[in-house]
Motif scaffolding. Structure first.
Motif, mmCIF file in Angstrom:
data_model
loop_
_atom_site.group_PDB
_atom_site.id
_atom_site.type_symbol
_atom_site.label_atom_id
_atom_site.label_comp_id
_atom_site.label_asym_id
_atom_site.label_seq_id
_atom_site.Cartn_x
_atom_site.Cartn_y
_atom_site.Cartn_z
ATOM 1 N N GLY A 254 5.874 -12.142 19.448
ATOM 2 C CA GLY A 254 6.721 -10.993 19.207
ATOM 3 C C GLY A 254 7.540 -11.136 17.940
ATOM 4 O O GLY A 254 7.846 -12.253 17.510
ATOM 5 N N VAL A 255 7.888 -10.004 17.327
ATOM 6 C CA VAL A 255 8.779 -9.974 16.169
ATOM 7 C C VAL A 255 9.760 -8.833 16.350
ATOM 8 O O VAL A 255 9.536 -7.899 17.130
ATOM 9 C CB VAL A 255 8.006 -9.817 14.839
ATOM 10 N N ALA A 256 10.869 -8.909 15.607
ATOM 11 C CA ALA A 256 11.884 -7.856 15.631
ATOM 12 C C ALA A 256 12.020 -7.261 14.236
ATOM 13 O O ALA A 256 11.855 -7.961 13.230
ATOM 14 C CB ALA A 256 13.220 -8.416 16.104
ATOM 15 N N ALA A 263 12.867 2.833 9.272
ATOM 16 C CA ALA A 263 12.916 4.069 8.485
ATOM 17 C C ALA A 263 11.912 4.035 7.337
ATOM 18 O O ALA A 263 11.242 5.041 7.046
ATOM 19 C CB ALA A 263 14.331 4.292 7.952
ATOM 20 N N ALA A 264 11.770 2.876 6.694
ATOM 21 C CA ALA A 264 10.794 2.742 5.609
ATOM 22 C C ALA A 264 9.381 2.954 6.129
ATOM 23 O O ALA A 264 8.531 3.547 5.446
ATOM 24 C CB ALA A 264 10.929 1.366 4.957
ATOM 25 N N ALA A 265 9.114 2.491 7.333
ATOM 26 C CA ALA A 265 7.786 2.677 7.932
ATOM 27 C C ALA A 265 7.525 4.147 8.241
ATOM 28 O O ALA A 265 6.399 4.650 8.059
ATOM 29 C CB ALA A 265 7.672 1.842 9.203
ATOM 30 N N LEU A 289 4.687 -3.858 7.122
ATOM 31 C CA LEU A 289 5.197 -3.567 5.778
ATOM 32 C C LEU A 289 6.274 -4.562 5.342
ATOM 33 O O LEU A 289 6.390 -4.887 4.161
ATOM 34 C CB LEU A 289 5.761 -2.149 5.740
ATOM 35 N N ALA A 290 7.050 -5.063 6.306
ATOM 36 C CA ALA A 290 8.118 -6.019 5.988
ATOM 37 C C ALA A 290 7.618 -7.451 5.861
ATOM 38 O O ALA A 290 8.401 -8.360 5.580
ATOM 39 C CB ALA A 290 9.205 -5.950 7.055
ATOM 40 N N GLY A 291 6.326 -7.663 6.050
ATOM 41 C CA GLY A 291 5.762 -9.004 5.928
ATOM 42 C C GLY A 291 6.047 -9.903 7.117
ATOM 43 O O GLY A 291 5.887 -11.126 7.030
ATOM 44 N N LYS A 292 6.426 -9.311 8.253
ATOM 45 C CA LYS A 292 6.711 -10.110 9.439
ATOM 46 C C LYS A 292 5.467 -10.376 10.267
ATOM 47 O O LYS A 292 5.491 -11.177 11.211
ATOM 48 C CB LYS A 292 7.788 -9.420 10.285
ATOM 49 N N VAL A 293 4.388 -9.706 9.937
ATOM 50 C CA VAL A 293 3.068 -9.959 10.513
ATOM 51 C C VAL A 293 2.113 -10.137 9.345
ATOM 52 O O VAL A 293 2.067 -9.295 8.439
ATOM 53 C CB VAL A 293 2.592 -8.805 11.411
ATOM 54 N N ALA A 294 1.368 -11.204 9.346
ATOM 55 C CA ALA A 294 0.462 -11.487 8.230
ATOM 56 C C ALA A 294 -0.667 -10.471 8.173
ATOM 57 O O ALA A 294 -1.244 -10.095 9.200
ATOM 58 C CB ALA A 294 -0.101 -12.898 8.363
#
Length: 319
Positions: A254-256, A263-265, A289-294
C-alpha cells in the motif's frame, strides 16, 4: 455480522458472468507515462459513475426469494447508488444510510433511483449501528459496504474485464494493479480475480489504514483526528478482517498520496484521457504520477469513480 462463507476466485468469475448479462464492460484506456504504456480501467463510466454497482448486483441477486419479498434493504453507505440501482432493477425497496455531508450529487442520484436516504453525522454517529437498528426494526436485509463476500466478488469483476481487454490489445496479463482503497472491497475482489498480478492499494494520507495494516500484519485503524480529505468514499476508519485477509494473503502493498497529488491526477485524467474522475477514484493514478509506484510494462490503474462535486471539481481544474 456473521460471515457464512469466504469470497473466492470462482465467486468472482460467477459475479462477472452475472454482471455481463446486464451491463456492458467499462472502457479500458491506454496512455503513456514517461514512455511506459499504462492501462486505465474506467469504472467511472458505470451507469452510477462508480464500480460499486457490480458488488451490489452480485449481492442482491444472491438473496433468496424470501429475503427479496421483505419490504426494505438497508445499506451502509459507500455503494449507495449501486444498491439503489440494483434494488430498483429487481423491484426491491432500498434504504441508504449516508453521511449528512455527502456530496449533493451523490445524494440526489440515490434519491432519483427511488431509494430512501437516512443521514448520519460521521463524526459522532456510526452508520453500522444506525443501519443495523433500522434493519432489525424493519425486518430487512443488511448489506454492508465492503465487509461481505458477495460484495467483494462483485467488485472483483472489474479485474476480470480489464484482464480480458488487455489481452485483446496484446498487452498480456496485468503485471501490477493499482487500486483505490477505502474498506478494501474493490482491491480484495481484484486480488482474487487476478492471481498472477501484484496488488497495490492506494489511500489518502492520514486515512491509509490498509497500508499500515498490511505492513504490520494486523489491522490498524485510522489514527485520532485524521486530516480532511476530498476522498469522501475512502474515509473508512477501520478495514474489515475479510478484505484484510484476502489482501494480506496476496502480499498486497500500500501507498498513501497527498491532496495536491490527488488534484494533479484529476487534472491529468481530464487532459490526457478526457475523463472526469472524483478524488477517491484518482488516488491510484496519483500514486503513479507522483512516482510512488514504479512504472513497469503491464501496469493497470483502476479509476474507480467519477461522481464529482462540480464546484470543487472546477476549482481543481482551474488550479
Amino acid at each position: 455480522m456473521t460471515i457464512l462463507r469466504q469470497p473466492t476466485r470462482a465467486g468472482v468469475r460467477d459475479a462477472a458472468e452475472k454482471i455481463a448479462r446486464v451491463l456492458p464492460p467499462t472502457p479500458l484506456f491506454i496512455s503513456e507515462i514517461k514512455g511506459v504504456t499504462v492501462a486505465f480501467k474506467a469504472e467511472s463510466l458505470q451507469p452510477i459513475g462508480a464500480f460499486k454497482i457490480c458488488g451490489a448486483w452480485h449481492r442482491l441477486t444472491a438473496l433468496d426469494d424470501a429475503a427479496r419479498k421483505r419490504c426494505r434493504r438497508i445499506f451502509l453507505g459507500q455503494s449507495r447508488a449501486g444498491v439503489a440501482w440494483a434494488a430498483k432493477r429487481l423491484g426491491m425497496a432500498a434504504t441508504i444510510v449516508m453521511p449528512s455531508h455527502a456530496p449533493r450529487l451523490k445524494r440526489e442520484s440515490t434519491l432519483a433511483l427511488g431509494a430512501e436516504v437516512v443521514t448520519y453525522d460521521r463524526a459522532t454517529e456510526s452508520r453500522e449501528v444506525i443501519a443495523a437498528g433500522l434493519a432489525e426494526a424493519r425486518g430487512a436485509t443488511l448489506v454492508p459496504s465492503f465487509d461481505d463476500p458477495w460484495i467483494i466478488e462483485g467488485q472483483g469483476s472489474a479485474g476480470i474485464e480489464a484482464a480480458a481487454q488487455m489481452a485483446a490489445l496484446g498487452l498480456g496479463v496485468p503485471s501490477r494493479v493499482i487500486i483505490p482503497c477505502g474498506g478494501g472491497g474493490l482491491s480484495a475482489g481484484i486480488a482474487l480475480a487476478l492471481k498472477d498480478s501484484a496488488i497495490t492499494v492506494v489511500e489518502p494520507e492520514g486515512w491509509d489504514d490498509m497500508r499500515r495494516s498490511l505492513e504490520a500484519s494486523w489491522i490498524e485503524p485510522v489514527g485520532p483526528n485524521p486530516p480532511p480529505t476530498a476522498c469522501d468514499l475512502l474515509q473508512t476508519l477501520r478495514v474489515s478482517p475479510l478484505t484484510f485477509d484476502v489482501l494480506s494473503r496476496r502480499d498486497a502493498t500500500g501507498v498513501a498520496v497527498t491532496e495536491p497529488e490527488i488534484a494533479a491526477a484529476q487534472r491529468w485524467a481530464a487532459e490526457k484521457l478526457r475523463l472526469v474522475i472524483e478524488p477517491g477514484g484518482a488516488v491510484g493514478l496519483a500514486a503513479v504520477l507522483a512516482g510512488k509506484v514504479a512504472l513497469e510494462p503491464g501496469l493497470l490503474v483502476i479509476l474507480s469513480g467519477g461522481n464529482v462535486d462540480l464546484a470543487a471539481y472546477a476549482k481543481v481544474m482551474a488550479a
